[in-house]
Design an enzyme around this catalytic site. Structure first.
Site, PDB file in Angstrom:
ATOM      1  N   GLY A  96      -0.853   6.080  -6.840  1.00 42.21           N
ATOM      2  CA  GLY A  96      -1.277   5.524  -5.972  1.00 42.21           C
ATOM      3  C   GLY A  96      -2.311   6.290  -5.740  1.00 42.21           C
ATOM      4  N   CYS A  97      -3.763   5.600  -5.075  1.00 35.10           N
ATOM      5  CA  CYS A  97      -4.796   6.112  -4.054  1.00 35.10           C
ATOM      6  C   CYS A  97      -4.427   7.324  -3.147  1.00 35.10           C
ATOM      7  CB  CYS A  97      -6.190   5.935  -4.701  1.00 35.10           C
ATOM      8  SG  CYS A  97      -6.346   4.322  -3.838  1.00 35.10           S
ATOM      9  N   ASN A  98      -4.269   5.852  -2.246  1.00 32.35           N
ATOM     10  CA  ASN A  98      -3.233   5.586  -0.734  1.00 32.35           C
ATOM     11  C   ASN A  98      -2.530   6.712  -0.688  1.00 32.35           C
ATOM     12  OD1 ASN A  98      -5.010   3.508   0.455  1.00 32.35           O
ATOM     13  ND2 ASN A  98      -4.120   2.609  -0.797  1.00 32.35           N
ATOM     14  N   VAL A  99      -1.319   6.773  -1.654  1.00 30.09           N
ATOM     15  CA  VAL A  99      -0.636   7.278  -2.028  1.00 30.09           C
ATOM     16  C   VAL A  99      -0.386   9.083  -1.993  1.00 30.09           C
ATOM     17  CG1 VAL A  99       2.060   8.439  -3.197  1.00 30.09           C
ATOM     18  CG2 VAL A  99       0.854   5.697  -3.149  1.00 30.09           C
ATOM     19  N   THR A 100      -1.541   9.471  -2.564  1.00 31.92           N
ATOM     20  CA  THR A 100      -1.982  10.613  -2.856  1.00 31.92           C
ATOM     21  C   THR A 100      -2.804  11.302  -1.101  1.00 31.92           C
ATOM     22  OG1 THR A 100      -2.224   9.777  -5.433  1.00 31.92           O
ATOM     23  CG2 THR A 100      -3.487  12.222  -3.823  1.00 31.92           C
TER      24      THR A 100
END
Length: 348
Positions: free
Chosen positions: A150-154
């Site tokens: 996920g982008c936020n996770v990255t």
């Protein structure tokens, strides 16, 4: 010899970004693009910026239309890719930009997503430092099924994992607040994403541990060596079309100095082509990462409050999605990891 590529969900933002990067990739040729409701339309009608791919027409997203390609990229809503990929050949490289195969815990999937659990694939965050000192990159080599983070996770994981791995940050009481552009929510028409609703305004969503990326963040920081990881993660929608600026804080471990913290991050990212630690006292802007497969990290240590703050900027559609997918594909296939990808942003 060029590898044939299919992109499912090609009419959306993530699909369009995959195609933008793939169009200039030296080893890939896009031969098939698919969609659901937009099937039958010329790609150029939905992605008018992709002039070099104007010859392509969107076809229906089915396993039959995706079969027979060397590489298949999926940019589909969660719950849509699992049923399709089960029908694709085992030797086809399939890279899922959605959530269906990210979580290793079926109970987390049930709690945050619901519906059928399709199992975890090889995780596509090459730079993630692991508890044993290796990188997730090593697991990607030769893989045929890869789940893009996920982008936020990255943004949060790259901003904290080296400190967790080195033991200089405590894994409990982690707090992250993110400024996020609305392209991360996809192209589907939603009132709260209309320009008249978000211009000149900002608001929080997924508050109180409810955002679906929360278990994935815990999963990554646990893989980095954290025990008893707890994360309070709050994304804030802001009026920029793309980008994430993640402000993440964690407690300093006992006896750890600012120099120890900086050293941990310098060692972790010294040789990474796409993750750059900025000089002391410098902090990134999202504008510096637009169009680039780059994560820029600024680091500060407050020795009075005994907390560390990392500021991580990424383009949510590139390093946060499409760029990570193509980077992982390069690794899996034994191609140069940087093929088709750039560290240069677009300015102004």
């Amino acid at each position: 010899m060029s590898l044939s590529v299919a992109v499912a969900g090609a009419s959306g933002y993530a699909g369009g970004e995959l195609l933008r990067i793939l169009a200039d990739h030296p080893e890939f040729t896009v031969t098939t693009v698919t969609a659901f409701s937009n099937a039958g339309q010329p790609l150029i009608a939905l992605q008018p910026h992709l002039r070099s791919l104007a010859h392509l027409t969107l076809v229906e997203t089915t396993a039959a239309n995706l079969a027979g390609h060397d590489v298949v990229f999926l940019a589909l809503p969660h719950g849509k890719s699992g049923e399709i990929t089960a029908q694709l050949a085992d030797d086809t490289l399939v890279i899922d930009c959605g959530a269906d195969h990210r979580l290793t815990s079926e109970s987390d999937w049930a709690a945050f997503y619901g519906g059928e659990y399709f199992g975890a694939w090889t995780y596509g965050m090459p730079e993630l430092v692991l508890a044993d000192g290796s990188r997730q990159r090593e697991s990607i080599v030769g893989a045929t099924r890869i789940a893009v983070p996920g982008c936020n996770v990255t943004a949060i994981s790259l901003g904290l994992a080296p400190g967790i791995r080195a033991g200089v940050l405590e894994p409990e009481d982690i707090v992250a607040v993110l400024a996020v552009g609305p392209s991360g929510a996809g192209k589907t028409l939603k009132v709260n994403l209309l320009a008249s609703e978000i211009l000149g305004s900002s608001y929080a969503y997924g508050v109180g541990g409810t955002h679906r990326h929360t278990p994935e963040i815990r999963q990554n920081l646990t893989a980095a060596g954290g025990v008893g990881v707890t994360v309070s993660f709050t994304p804030m929608l802001v009026p920029m079309s793309r980008g994430i600026l993640a402000t993440s804080t964690a407690r300093l471990a006992p006896g750890v100095s600012a120099a120890d913290v900086r050293s941990a991050f310098e060692i972790a990212y010294a040789d990474e082509p796409f993750v750059h630690l900025l000089p002391a006292g410098e902090y990134p802007r999202t504008a510096d990462t637009v169009g680039a497969n780059t994560a820029l990290i600024g680091l500060a240590v407050d020795e009075v409050s005994r907390r560390v703050t990392t500021i991580t900027a990424i383009d949510n559609l590139v390093k946060g999605t499409a760029g990570a997918a193509i980077q992982s594909a390069n690794i899996a296939l034994g191609l140069p990891e940087q093929a088709g990808l750039t560290t240069n942003g677009v300015a102004p």
